[in-house]
Design a protein around this motif. Sequence first.
Motif, short mmCIF file in Angstrom:
data_model
loop_
_atom_site.label_atom_id
_atom_site.label_comp_id
_atom_site.label_asym_id
_atom_site.label_seq_id
_atom_site.Cartn_x
_atom_site.Cartn_y
_atom_site.Cartn_z
N MET A 1 0.85 -1.20 0.00
CA MET A 1 0.00 0.00 0.00
C MET A 1 0.88 1.24 0.00
SD MET A 1 -2.98 1.07 2.71
CE MET A 1 -3.92 2.57 2.45
N PRO A 2 0.64 2.20 -0.92
CA PRO A 2 1.50 3.39 -0.99
C PRO A 2 1.36 4.26 0.25
CG PRO A 2 -0.40 3.62 -2.45
CD PRO A 2 -0.41 2.20 -1.96
N SER A 3 2.43 4.95 0.60
CA SER A 3 2.42 5.83 1.76
C SER A 3 1.60 7.08 1.46
CB SER A 3 3.85 6.23 2.13
OG SER A 3 4.43 6.98 1.08
N LEU A 4 1.30 7.85 2.51
CA LEU A 4 0.55 9.08 2.33
C LEU A 4 1.32 10.06 1.45
CD1 LEU A 4 -1.88 10.87 3.02
CD2 LEU A 4 -0.66 11.61 5.08
N GLU A 6 3.40 9.36 -0.90
CA GLU A 6 3.35 8.89 -2.28
C GLU A 6 2.00 9.23 -2.92
OE1 GLU A 6 4.59 7.10 -5.84
OE2 GLU A 6 5.72 7.79 -4.09
N LEU A 7 0.92 9.16 -2.13
CA LEU A 7 -0.41 9.48 -2.66
C LEU A 7 -0.53 10.98 -2.95
CD1 LEU A 7 -2.67 7.29 -0.34
CD2 LEU A 7 -2.22 6.92 -2.77
N VAL A 8 0.02 11.81 -2.07
CA VAL A 8 -0.09 13.25 -2.24
C VAL A 8 0.84 13.74 -3.35
CG1 VAL A 8 0.28 15.49 -1.14
CG2 VAL A 8 -0.81 13.63 0.13
N ALA A 9 2.08 13.30 -3.32
CA ALA A 9 3.09 13.75 -4.29
C ALA A 9 3.87 12.53 -4.77
CB ALA A 9 4.02 14.77 -3.66
N PRO A 10 3.37 11.84 -5.80
CA PRO A 10 4.04 10.64 -6.29
C PRO A 10 5.51 10.88 -6.61
CG PRO A 10 1.91 10.91 -7.34
CD PRO A 10 2.15 12.15 -6.55
N ARG A 11 6.32 9.87 -6.35
CA ARG A 11 7.76 10.00 -6.53
C ARG A 11 8.13 10.32 -7.97
NH1 ARG A 11 10.69 5.39 -3.43
NH2 ARG A 11 9.38 6.45 -1.87
N ARG A 18 7.82 18.26 -4.84
CA ARG A 18 7.51 18.19 -3.41
C ARG A 18 7.92 19.47 -2.69
NH1 ARG A 18 8.28 11.94 -1.31
NH2 ARG A 18 6.88 11.00 -2.87
N TRP A 19 9.07 20.03 -3.08
CA TRP A 19 9.48 21.30 -2.48
C TRP A 19 8.51 22.41 -2.86
CZ3 TRP A 19 12.18 20.63 1.46
CH2 TRP A 19 13.30 19.77 1.52
#
Length: 431
Positions: A1-4, A6-11, A18-19
Amino acid sequence: MPSLGELVAPRRMGRDFRWLLASSWTSNVGDGVALAAAPLLIASLTSSPLLVASGAILQFLPWLIFGLHAGAIADRFDRRRLVMVANAARAVVLGALCGFLITGTANIGIVLAVAFLYGTAEVFVDTASSTLLPMIVDRADLGLGNARLQAGYLVANQFAGPPLGAFLFAAGTAWPFLLEVLCVTLAIVLVSRMTRTPVPPRAAGEDGVVQKPRVHTDIAEGLRWLWQNPPVRTLVLIILVFNVTWAAPWGILVLYATEHLHMGAIGYGALTTASAAGGILATLSFGWLERHVSFATLMRVVLSLEVLMHLAFALTTTGWVALVIMFVFGAYAFVWGTISTTVRQRLVPAELQGRVASVNMVGVFAGMVIGQALGGVIAQVWGLTAPWWFAFAGAALTLLLVWKPISQIVSARSPSDEPAPSDEPAQSNEP
């Protein structure tokens, strides 16, 4: 399950995104605090309706004066650094205001001057910031990126910030503005961590030297490109006209809510909260919408809901119905803002992003000025529901006119997508 995270700002969108996201969200917290604290401060210093209204006017006046210049400047320099410098100017202006408040020397003249200077710096921050996303993410991720940035605006600026600002103002007039200084300063630090924001390229002259023309020449070039690009031109005109019809009733919303719907001050505040809640719901569903529904369909649905929203407000006399309407408005307004920004960013060349974005924003605020002026006159002559009928008729007519061009806007291709002409001679099929 992807982390929070990763859900908000995919790698895949990169660290720079992200910055940028962190900086935008942090800045919006401060702006949301000021959204409540600034009017409270002005009202505590004067009872003059004209001066209180002047505080609101100074929110958009800098856009009409400096908007086009901000776009040209954003297309000349490192946009990340421009955001940092303009945010630093905001922090200095706010710091000076805090000094006046702490020493007890603040007066209405100082506060209005601060509002104008702060708004001017904000024009340059917002214009340059709007150009960063297309430079750091793939075009396929522009929709998701804009949705995440809009989510921060809704949650921090519209939902969480204003109550916090009112609470801090009650504790002491300087506290909300000290917090805003902190937020703006932190936003500078966060955006400074970005790396890939080169100066937009310019074509070299015949002598091989790149010349930077005068700012007014750059502005004229941006306006000329916009006028000669029918999809983007139509999109900007749609936004201008719909802001006129939207602002006409919105300018007297407080009177409509308190006198026509009898909702009181708390009920009026709840309308804004309902709108923000609808926008937050839309942030959670935008990814699914983008994958399953075409942008052309979404744009038509959203603009149709805008027409129906005006009609519903014109007809309703019940507060709870108005809250439902505002919830729906918040949801579709978020979708429209995200899609229209994404479509524009996909169609505009990198070197013109600032100028075209600034024309769009000038149109937004010009539409608000025109619409609020019309709404005030219409309400004065025909009553508090009349601006809603005006907005309904104007939005419906506009929707009929742009229904077909919407497909052309969405299907248009950026100049960078066009195949480059080949220097090779055409091959003959003849033996």
